[in-house]
Design a protein around this motif. Structure first.
Motif, PDB file in Angstrom:
ATOM      1  N   LEU A  61     -81.307 -27.962 -56.731  1.00  0.00           N
ATOM      2  CA  LEU A  61     -82.156 -26.771 -56.609  1.00  0.00           C
ATOM      3  C   LEU A  61     -83.638 -27.131 -56.482  1.00  0.00           C
ATOM      4  O   LEU A  61     -84.482 -26.234 -56.374  1.00  0.00           O
ATOM      5  CB  LEU A  61     -81.961 -25.871 -57.829  1.00  0.00           C
ATOM      6  CG  LEU A  61     -80.571 -25.226 -57.960  1.00  0.00           C
ATOM      7  CD1 LEU A  61     -80.467 -24.459 -59.266  1.00  0.00           C
ATOM      8  CD2 LEU A  61     -80.303 -24.298 -56.773  1.00  0.00           C
ATOM      9  N   GLY A  62     -83.950 -28.411 -56.515  1.00  0.00           N
ATOM     10  CA  GLY A  62     -85.322 -28.857 -56.338  1.00  0.00           C
ATOM     11  C   GLY A  62     -86.144 -28.922 -57.610  1.00  0.00           C
ATOM     12  O   GLY A  62     -87.372 -29.039 -57.557  1.00  0.00           O
ATOM     13  N   ILE A  63     -85.507 -28.864 -58.771  1.00  0.00           N
ATOM     14  CA  ILE A  63     -86.237 -28.938 -60.035  1.00  0.00           C
ATOM     15  C   ILE A  63     -86.660 -30.389 -60.270  1.00  0.00           C
ATOM     16  O   ILE A  63     -85.834 -31.303 -60.166  1.00  0.00           O
ATOM     17  CB  ILE A  63     -85.362 -28.441 -61.196  1.00  0.00           C
ATOM     18  CG1 ILE A  63     -84.953 -26.989 -60.949  1.00  0.00           C
ATOM     19  CG2 ILE A  63     -86.109 -28.553 -62.523  1.00  0.00           C
ATOM     20  CD1 ILE A  63     -84.032 -26.426 -62.004  1.00  0.00           C
ATOM     21  N   PRO A  64     -87.923 -30.640 -60.588  1.00  0.00           N
ATOM     22  CA  PRO A  64     -88.400 -32.021 -60.775  1.00  0.00           C
ATOM     23  C   PRO A  64     -87.689 -32.719 -61.934  1.00  0.00           C
ATOM     24  O   PRO A  64     -87.258 -32.085 -62.901  1.00  0.00           O
ATOM     25  CB  PRO A  64     -89.892 -31.847 -61.068  1.00  0.00           C
ATOM     26  CG  PRO A  64     -90.242 -30.496 -60.536  1.00  0.00           C
ATOM     27  CD  PRO A  64     -89.012 -29.661 -60.700  1.00  0.00           C
ATOM     28  N   ARG A  65     -87.580 -34.036 -61.836  1.00  0.00           N
ATOM     29  CA  ARG A  65     -86.917 -34.832 -62.872  1.00  0.00           C
ATOM     30  C   ARG A  65     -87.595 -34.664 -64.229  1.00  0.00           C
ATOM     31  O   ARG A  65     -86.926 -34.554 -65.260  1.00  0.00           O
ATOM     32  CB  ARG A  65     -86.938 -36.303 -62.445  1.00  0.00           C
ATOM     33  CG  ARG A  65     -86.269 -37.271 -63.443  1.00  0.00           C
ATOM     34  CD  ARG A  65     -86.464 -38.699 -62.991  1.00  0.00           C
ATOM     35  NE  ARG A  65     -85.856 -39.653 -63.915  1.00  0.00           N
ATOM     36  CZ  ARG A  65     -84.624 -40.149 -63.787  1.00  0.00           C
ATOM     37  NH1 ARG A  65     -83.871 -39.770 -62.773  1.00  0.00           N
ATOM     38  NH2 ARG A  65     -84.153 -41.026 -64.666  1.00  0.00           N
ATOM     39  N   ARG A  66     -88.934 -34.635 -64.221  1.00  0.00           N
ATOM     40  CA  ARG A  66     -89.666 -34.485 -65.469  1.00  0.00           C
ATOM     41  C   ARG A  66     -89.275 -33.192 -66.186  1.00  0.00           C
ATOM     42  O   ARG A  66     -89.045 -33.175 -67.395  1.00  0.00           O
ATOM     43  CB  ARG A  66     -91.162 -34.503 -65.196  1.00  0.00           C
ATOM     44  CG  ARG A  66     -92.026 -34.285 -66.451  1.00  0.00           C
ATOM     45  CD  ARG A  66     -93.476 -34.067 -66.055  1.00  0.00           C
ATOM     46  NE  ARG A  66     -94.006 -35.226 -65.359  1.00  0.00           N
ATOM     47  CZ  ARG A  66     -94.608 -36.242 -65.963  1.00  0.00           C
ATOM     48  NH1 ARG A  66     -94.737 -36.227 -67.287  1.00  0.00           N
ATOM     49  NH2 ARG A  66     -95.075 -37.237 -65.273  1.00  0.00           N
ATOM     50  N   ARG A  67     -89.197 -32.113 -65.434  1.00  0.00           N
ATOM     51  CA  ARG A  67     -88.881 -30.815 -66.041  1.00  0.00           C
ATOM     52  C   ARG A  67     -87.448 -30.795 -66.575  1.00  0.00           C
ATOM     53  O   ARG A  67     -87.182 -30.228 -67.638  1.00  0.00           O
ATOM     54  CB  ARG A  67     -89.079 -29.703 -65.015  1.00  0.00           C
ATOM     55  CG  ARG A  67     -88.845 -28.305 -65.573  1.00  0.00           C
ATOM     56  CD  ARG A  67     -89.126 -27.260 -64.525  1.00  0.00           C
ATOM     57  NE  ARG A  67     -88.818 -25.929 -65.023  1.00  0.00           N
ATOM     58  CZ  ARG A  67     -88.883 -24.825 -64.274  1.00  0.00           C
ATOM     59  NH1 ARG A  67     -89.275 -24.906 -62.987  1.00  0.00           N
ATOM     60  NH2 ARG A  67     -88.591 -23.650 -64.800  1.00  0.00           N
ATOM     61  N   ILE A  68     -86.528 -31.423 -65.852  1.00  0.00           N
ATOM     62  CA  ILE A  68     -85.134 -31.472 -66.311  1.00  0.00           C
ATOM     63  C   ILE A  68     -85.032 -32.224 -67.633  1.00  0.00           C
ATOM     64  O   ILE A  68     -84.351 -31.802 -68.566  1.00  0.00           O
ATOM     65  CB  ILE A  68     -84.243 -32.130 -65.239  1.00  0.00           C
ATOM     66  CG1 ILE A  68     -84.189 -31.268 -63.979  1.00  0.00           C
ATOM     67  CG2 ILE A  68     -82.827 -32.340 -65.781  1.00  0.00           C
ATOM     68  CD1 ILE A  68     -83.453 -31.924 -62.829  1.00  0.00           C
ATOM     69  N   VAL A  69     -85.741 -33.356 -67.702  1.00  0.00           N
ATOM     70  CA  VAL A  69     -85.679 -34.164 -68.918  1.00  0.00           C
ATOM     71  C   VAL A  69     -86.277 -33.423 -70.102  1.00  0.00           C
ATOM     72  O   VAL A  69     -85.688 -33.378 -71.195  1.00  0.00           O
ATOM     73  CB  VAL A  69     -86.402 -35.507 -68.698  1.00  0.00           C
ATOM     74  CG1 VAL A  69     -86.531 -36.270 -70.014  1.00  0.00           C
ATOM     75  CG2 VAL A  69     -85.656 -36.354 -67.679  1.00  0.00           C
TER      76      VAL A  69
END
Length: 324
Positions: A221-229
């Motif tokens: 969905l294009g969510i950045p890796r930083r935000r997911i973590v």
């Protein structure tokens, strides 16, 4: 949650009782006799016998144990053989210093582990992983007392920017900035092994979470890796890390003995060392049992927090109970 809590209380009580028997027996297997320490080398056999009878050491083992356990239930810790004063007063005097130092080290270890693990997973750099792995290995391999001595030599002797030992003269609350300076070196020496274990476990837990399907969906969905973590993976990795944190709390209590000796920190660790060297049975017995009780309660608290954060733990407990 209440049912889960009561299911764990029984095992915690059993461990405490068995530990009290083991401690009471092992103390009496340590070479040396408190009667000899109290009576002196020139005491007559009659004097030794009188002291032994006064201390109750002439009674059978189980009689001594039951009497000691009864006193504990009544919160009557009795007098110290050698150090002087009541055991309860001695413990109360050192407990605050040890609790403050241990909690400070726990905060350092926890905050450092979250920061290091998150940075390593978000950055996803090979050199950062290698650096973190090297620091973890060094923190675990180097003994706590050696780390403490190096910190004293560097930051109190070679570059005298921090106190070499002792506690804040006016107490911990009178001048927080001064108290922080006194806490920093012993807290850092005590926290490093716990930080290494927590960082290693949390980093692996985060890598495991990043391989889960929900992360793949979020990346699609294009969510950045930083935000997911930070918003999902870290939250899901914390419940299992809470259990490791509880185990490390016991490690901190054990390491406090060496750290307090190096930094002349007047806490329970130094009291244990003094009690063992003087064969002061009442002091050592109560302190060792207190450490077991604190460790058991910490494990119980971490299990309950884990179950609260992860409902699957409670469900698994109910399923096992129903199958029986």
């Amino acid at each position: 949650m209440t049912r889960y809590l009561f299911s764990r209380l029984g095992s915690a009580l059993l461990v405490t009782v068995l530990a009290s028997i083991g401690i009471f027996a092992l103390i009496r297997l340590v070479p040396g006799d408190p009667v000899s320490v109290l009576a002196g080398p020139d005491a007559t056999p009659a004097s030794r016998a009188a002291i032994r009878a006064e201390l109750g050491l002439d009674r059978p083992f189980w009689s001594q144990y039951v009497h000691w356990l009864g006193d504990l239930v009544r919160l009557d810790l009795g007098p110290s053989y050698k150090l002087g004063g009541d055991v309860g007063s001695l413990i109360a005097d050192g407990a605050l210093n040890t609790v403050v130092l241990t909690l400070f080290a726990l905060v350092l270890a926890s905050a450092g582990a979250v920061a290091a693990s998150t940075a390593a997973v978000v950055g996803d750099k090979r050199w950062l992983d290698s650096l973190l792995s090297a620091l973890n290995t060094a923190a675990v391999a180097v003994p706590t007392f050696a780390t403490a001595l190096v910190l004293v030599l560097v930051f109190a002797v070679r570059f005298p920017v921090l106190p070499a030992g002792g506690t804040p003269p006016g107490g911990f609350l009178a001048h927080p900035d001064i108290a922080f300076q006194y806490l920093l070196l012993p807290g850092l020496a005590l926290a490093l092994p716990a930080w290494a274990a927590l960082t290693r476990f949390l980093t692996e837990a985060l890598h495991t979470e990043l391989r889960q399907p929900y992360v793949t969906t979020a990346r699609a969905l294009g969510i950045p890796r930083r935000r997911i973590v930070l918003t999902q993976a870290l939250r899901n990795a914390l419940p299992s890390s809470i259990t490791v944190l509880g185990i490390q709390f016991g490690t901190l209590l054990g390491g406090a003995i060496l750290v307090e000796a190096v930094f002349a920190w007047p806490g329970l660790g130094r009291l244990v060392e003094q009690g063992i060297s003087s064969r002061d049975y009442p002091v050592v017995q109560v302190l060792l049992l207190l450490s077991v009780v604190v460790f058991v309660l910490t494990q119980l608290a971490t299990d309950v927090i884990h179950a609260w954060l992860d409902p699957r733990v409670r469900l698994d407990s109910r399923v096992k109970g129903a199958s029986r």
